[in-house]
Structure formats: C-alpha cells, structure tokens
Scaffold this motif. Sequence first.
Motif, PDB file in Angstrom:
ATOM      1  N   TRP A  22       0.657  -1.219   0.153  1.00 24.45           N
ATOM      2  CA  TRP A  22      -0.151   0.021  -0.052  1.00 24.45           C
ATOM      3  C   TRP A  22       0.682   1.240   0.089  1.00 24.45           C
ATOM      4  CZ3 TRP A  22       0.396   3.842   3.929  1.00 24.45           C
ATOM      5  CH2 TRP A  22       0.793   3.287   5.032  1.00 24.45           C
ATOM      6  N   HIS A  25       1.757   1.978  -3.771  1.00 24.36           N
ATOM      7  CA  HIS A  25       0.493   2.413  -4.138  1.00 24.36           C
ATOM      8  C   HIS A  25       0.396   3.894  -3.869  1.00 24.36           C
ATOM      9  CE1 HIS A  25      -3.420   3.176  -5.587  1.00 24.36           C
ATOM     10  NE2 HIS A  25      -3.210   1.944  -6.628  1.00 24.36           N
ATOM     11  N   LEU A  26       0.708   4.171  -2.598  1.00 22.89           N
ATOM     12  CA  LEU A  26       0.445   5.717  -2.301  1.00 22.89           C
ATOM     13  C   LEU A  26       1.446   6.503  -3.054  1.00 22.89           C
ATOM     14  CD1 LEU A  26      -1.023   7.828  -0.402  1.00 22.89           C
ATOM     15  CD2 LEU A  26       0.768   7.089   1.313  1.00 22.89           C
ATOM     16  N   GLN A  29       0.564   6.616  -7.116  1.00 18.91           N
ATOM     17  CA  GLN A  29      -0.763   6.983  -7.351  1.00 18.91           C
ATOM     18  C   GLN A  29      -1.291   8.393  -6.549  1.00 18.91           C
ATOM     19  OE1 GLN A  29      -2.285   5.403 -10.139  1.00 18.91           O
ATOM     20  NE2 GLN A  29      -0.258   4.381 -10.033  1.00 18.91           N
ATOM     21  N   VAL A  32      -4.615   5.747  -1.566  1.00 22.19           N
ATOM     22  CA  VAL A  32      -4.673   4.370  -1.416  1.00 22.19           C
ATOM     23  C   VAL A  32      -5.865   4.120  -0.652  1.00 22.19           C
ATOM     24  CG1 VAL A  32      -3.298   4.203   0.739  1.00 22.19           C
ATOM     25  CG2 VAL A  32      -3.614   2.164  -0.500  1.00 22.19           C
ATOM     26  N   LEU A  35      -7.540   1.296   3.371  1.00 20.98           N
ATOM     27  CA  LEU A  35      -6.549   0.904   4.069  1.00 20.98           C
ATOM     28  C   LEU A  35      -6.908   0.415   5.487  1.00 20.98           C
ATOM     29  CD1 LEU A  35      -3.326   1.183   4.284  1.00 20.98           C
ATOM     30  CD2 LEU A  35      -3.621   3.517   5.004  1.00 20.98           C
TER      31      LEU A  35
END
Length: 227
Positions: A22, A25-26, A29, A32, A35
Amino acid sequence: MTLTLSAALSMILMRLVSSEGWQKHLEEQGFVFPLGRLDPSLHARILDQVTVWESEGEMLGEAKSTWNAHLRSDAVMEAATNSQILDAVQEVLGEDVVLLHTTFFAKYPQNTTDQNAPKCLTVIGTHQDRTYWGINPESQPVVSVWVAIDNVTAENGAMRFAPGSHKKKFEHVVGYDECSALGQAQSIRIEDLPSEELVDMTLTGGEYGMFDSFAAHRSERNTSPKR
C-alpha cells in the motif's frame, strides 16, 4: 512531519486491510483505499454523535462546531489518536506527526425534509488541498486520512482522484457554480492532469483511505436518496 485527519466519520481501526504494497501504491498514485476498517463500537458512538449534531441543526461540514470536533467529542478524539491509524501515517511521514485538524463533511440529498435539507446539490471541482493550506515548505509531506461514516458511492458523491497528480502542482482556475463547496468554484483543468481517467474512492461505512495533500481530486453532486 504533519498529518491531517479529514473525517466524515472516524473510528478505532480493527486492522490494516492490506499490509503489503500500500505504501508503494500511495507513492505512485497519491492515494490508497481501503486501507483499514474501524471498530464497530466506536463507529456506533460517532454515528450517535452525528445524529445529535444533526438533530440540533448542525449540518456536517457547514457548522463551525463540527470542525476539529475531536476537541468536543471523546469518540472523535479516540479515533483521531488511535494507534493503528498513527502507525500507518508514521510509515509514510516518519515518527514525528502533528494532527492539523479533523473535518466532518457530508453531501445531503435534496429529498431531505428536515433542517438539513441542502439549498442545492454540492459539487467540488478538481483541486489539490495543499494549495489552500499555507503549509511550507511544500516539500514537507502531508497526508489526509478519510473515513466513511456511511457507504460512499459514485452516486452519493465519492471523492474522485487523478492518479499520479500528486507529483506536480497545478494551476487552479476560478469558475462559477453557486453550489460549489470551494469559495471561488475553482478547479484544475482536466486536460492539465496526467490522465483524464479518475478513480472513485468508494468505501463502506467504517473503512478509510489515505491520500497525499497534493493528490488532485473532485467530487460530483449527490444524486442518490441517501447522505
């Protein structure tokens, strides 16, 4: 380091839904979700608090008393200082964090018949929160944790994120919409974003997500019959 917890509802976390990947991804992008999920008992306490506020005519996000509500509600304070939320935030920001504020926000449907009936359906243009917060230097990392009170869907106005937009600061253009929640109905031009494909942060009640303060996001009008 700084943390801002923006909460439509905050509750004690049961556990992180995903412990792997995660953070990447944070970083890539800018957001996320989901969470984590919060404990049902605290969720219920905060929902009860919201019911009391609404019965007194305090519309979430419009009544000043619901800003920094952790200072007047033990349940909200308990959520804002929960160790598992802080653990996730510290993985991103480092050990030293500051809670800047808590915020309740809701989009009420127009079929609401009581004192919480909206004058119009709120819309929020594409924007980066950090543009308006005055936090310097801009290299200082800031994140928001957004917790759902109710189920959040595309129909009732979920936040929509532009992937990768947190890596650049964008110009905000002043517009006009009497229902805009932003003072000058400002918005980033869609064509300026890295992608015109937006991702809806849909959550069930009690789930939460995290996003970078520079992540460009917007939300549409609530066209559903629910808050």
